[in-house]
Write a protein that holds these residues in place. Sequence first.
Motif, short mmCIF file in Angstrom:
data_model
loop_
_atom_site.label_atom_id
_atom_site.label_comp_id
_atom_site.label_asym_id
_atom_site.label_seq_id
_atom_site.Cartn_x
_atom_site.Cartn_y
_atom_site.Cartn_z
N UNK A 182 0.85 -1.22 0.05
CA UNK A 182 0.01 0.00 0.06
C UNK A 182 0.89 1.17 0.04
N UNK A 183 1.97 0.98 0.72
CA UNK A 183 2.82 2.63 0.71
C UNK A 183 3.44 2.53 -0.49
N UNK A 184 3.91 1.47 -1.56
CA UNK A 184 4.38 1.74 -2.72
C UNK A 184 3.21 2.37 -3.76
N UNK A 185 2.30 1.98 -3.43
CA UNK A 185 0.88 2.50 -4.20
C UNK A 185 0.78 3.89 -3.82
N UNK A 186 0.79 4.32 -2.72
CA UNK A 186 0.36 5.75 -2.26
C UNK A 186 1.63 6.63 -2.79
N UNK A 187 2.79 6.10 -2.64
CA UNK A 187 4.05 6.77 -3.00
C UNK A 187 3.88 6.97 -4.52
N UNK A 188 3.27 6.26 -5.32
CA UNK A 188 3.32 6.28 -6.89
C UNK A 188 4.55 5.53 -7.34
N UNK A 189 4.90 4.59 -6.59
CA UNK A 189 6.10 3.97 -6.82
C UNK A 189 6.17 2.43 -7.26
N UNK A 228 1.10 -3.11 -14.08
CA UNK A 228 1.36 -2.24 -14.98
C UNK A 228 0.07 -2.44 -15.98
N UNK A 229 -0.43 -1.36 -16.59
CA UNK A 229 -1.27 -1.39 -17.59
C UNK A 229 -0.59 -1.32 -18.99
N UNK A 230 -0.75 -2.40 -19.78
CA UNK A 230 -0.05 -2.46 -21.13
C UNK A 230 -1.17 -1.91 -22.29
N UNK A 231 -0.54 -0.94 -22.82
CA UNK A 231 -1.74 -0.40 -23.85
C UNK A 231 -1.59 -1.04 -25.13
N UNK A 258 3.91 -4.97 -29.35
CA UNK A 258 4.38 -5.28 -30.69
C UNK A 258 5.95 -6.01 -30.38
N UNK A 259 5.80 -7.06 -30.73
CA UNK A 259 7.24 -7.84 -30.71
C UNK A 259 7.72 -7.85 -29.12
N UNK A 260 8.93 -7.35 -29.09
CA UNK A 260 9.60 -7.19 -27.72
C UNK A 260 9.06 -5.79 -27.08
N UNK A 261 8.59 -4.92 -27.67
CA UNK A 261 7.91 -3.60 -27.12
C UNK A 261 6.92 -3.80 -26.63
N UNK A 262 6.79 -2.93 -25.55
CA UNK A 262 5.25 -2.75 -25.02
C UNK A 262 5.18 -1.37 -24.58
N UNK A 263 3.97 -0.97 -24.49
CA UNK A 263 3.57 0.62 -24.12
C UNK A 263 2.96 0.61 -22.84
N UNK A 264 3.67 1.05 -21.77
CA UNK A 264 3.08 1.23 -20.33
C UNK A 264 3.15 2.51 -19.97
N UNK A 265 1.90 3.11 -19.55
CA UNK A 265 1.86 4.34 -19.07
C UNK A 265 1.94 4.30 -17.55
N UNK A 266 2.69 5.32 -17.35
CA UNK A 266 3.43 6.56 -17.70
C UNK A 266 4.72 6.61 -18.58
N UNK A 299 13.13 2.36 -11.79
CA UNK A 299 14.25 3.38 -12.32
C UNK A 299 14.31 2.79 -13.72
N UNK A 300 14.54 1.30 -13.67
CA UNK A 300 14.89 0.59 -15.19
C UNK A 300 13.62 0.93 -16.15
N UNK A 301 12.28 1.16 -15.64
CA UNK A 301 11.33 1.26 -16.46
C UNK A 301 11.51 2.76 -16.95
N UNK A 302 12.09 3.62 -16.29
CA UNK A 302 12.41 5.03 -16.77
C UNK A 302 13.94 4.84 -17.68
N UNK A 303 14.36 3.87 -17.72
CA UNK A 303 15.43 3.66 -18.84
C UNK A 303 14.91 3.09 -20.03
N UNK A 304 13.68 2.65 -20.22
CA UNK A 304 13.26 1.78 -21.03
C UNK A 304 13.08 0.33 -21.03
#
Length: 394
Positions: free
Chosen positions: A15-22, A27-30, A33-41, A342-347
Amino acid sequence: MALKADLTALQDSYLRWEKEGNTPFFPVVESNQGNTVTVEPHGELVMFGSCDYLGLSQHPALKQGAIDAIQRFGTNTYASQLICGHTRIHTGIEAKLSEMTGRTAIMFPSGMSASQGSVATLAGPEDVVINDRLAHSSLFMGSRLSGAEVRTFPHNSMKRLETILRETGDKRRRIIVVDGLYSADGDYAPLDRITELAARYDALTVVDEAHSFGSIGPNGLGVAEHFGVLDKVDVVIGTMSKTLGSIGGFVLTHDWFERELRYMSPSYTSSRGSAPAVAGATLASLELLDAEGAQLRKKLEENTEYITSRLLGAGFNLLNTRSHIVPVVVGTEDNTVAVTQWLRGRGIMVAPFVYPHVPQGSGRLRVGVSSIHTRAECDLLVAALVDAKQQFGF
């Protein structure tokens, strides 16, 4: 009370990780395609967190198999397979699995139901089920539902397993239950030694090949085939949701047990069979393995070796992995979650494993390697992990 306190603390962390937005979970996959997924944000990410080890979930043949099945049968089956939900595609899947393995096959709606239903049906109150402590939770669920005595041995400890086999000689059946390939550590069960002990003590063996069927062994039949003991394993459990790129489960076993499962296992008789689209994709996948499996497994092995050799050279703790499951040990739960984000921020998208899925304080990133990862994508992963190691100090 201690258990309740542990669960409360665990819940507080999530719950703390959720509240911190972390939180990296759900993850919601939008798009995919192949090895690439779009996950917001985060936007587009290279997928290294899945179990799609041969990349078949995106293969045109599987997509067409699903479309053709919908055209023929619609979107659902009428009822459970026992009553009227067993289509020609389902029988084709079972026939193909039998042809590939030389074993009698039965298709379940999921890998979870196949594992749980097999053990719960095979064992009873006069028996003992002996589980590796790291075996999948569904195997433990089936063990407890069976009403048998449940014993465990430390992970891959053949000494302790033999001791338990000696101690339980008065039981009607002694059933050894293990994973072939362990999903959080990436290592194998020593099935050559396990089947030797089973023969010596007149025990049955159940092996869950969920992460290894299709991807391990000369013909992709799993860790049992890798060790040359497939014919000595009594029950092989598998899933279509990983290497096969679809959804569903199956059991490979002897004729007598297949009939018992088909008529007596509630997770088979009381559940609908796989939807036509899912079954169509599965059958296409099995046919594709015949045609291209060896080539895809070779590429998977090359990608795995490339990634693991570079990570080991950079000082990462990868436990005892021998497979395309590459566990990168981080440590604390908070640090594991932070590194994942952090890794998601790096793609890069990897799978975070924290307590209770792994022991407390041994959080890890599970890297799932695929045969369709390009060399550039592998390099991107390694570079990002090296940077994360320096920044977070693990």
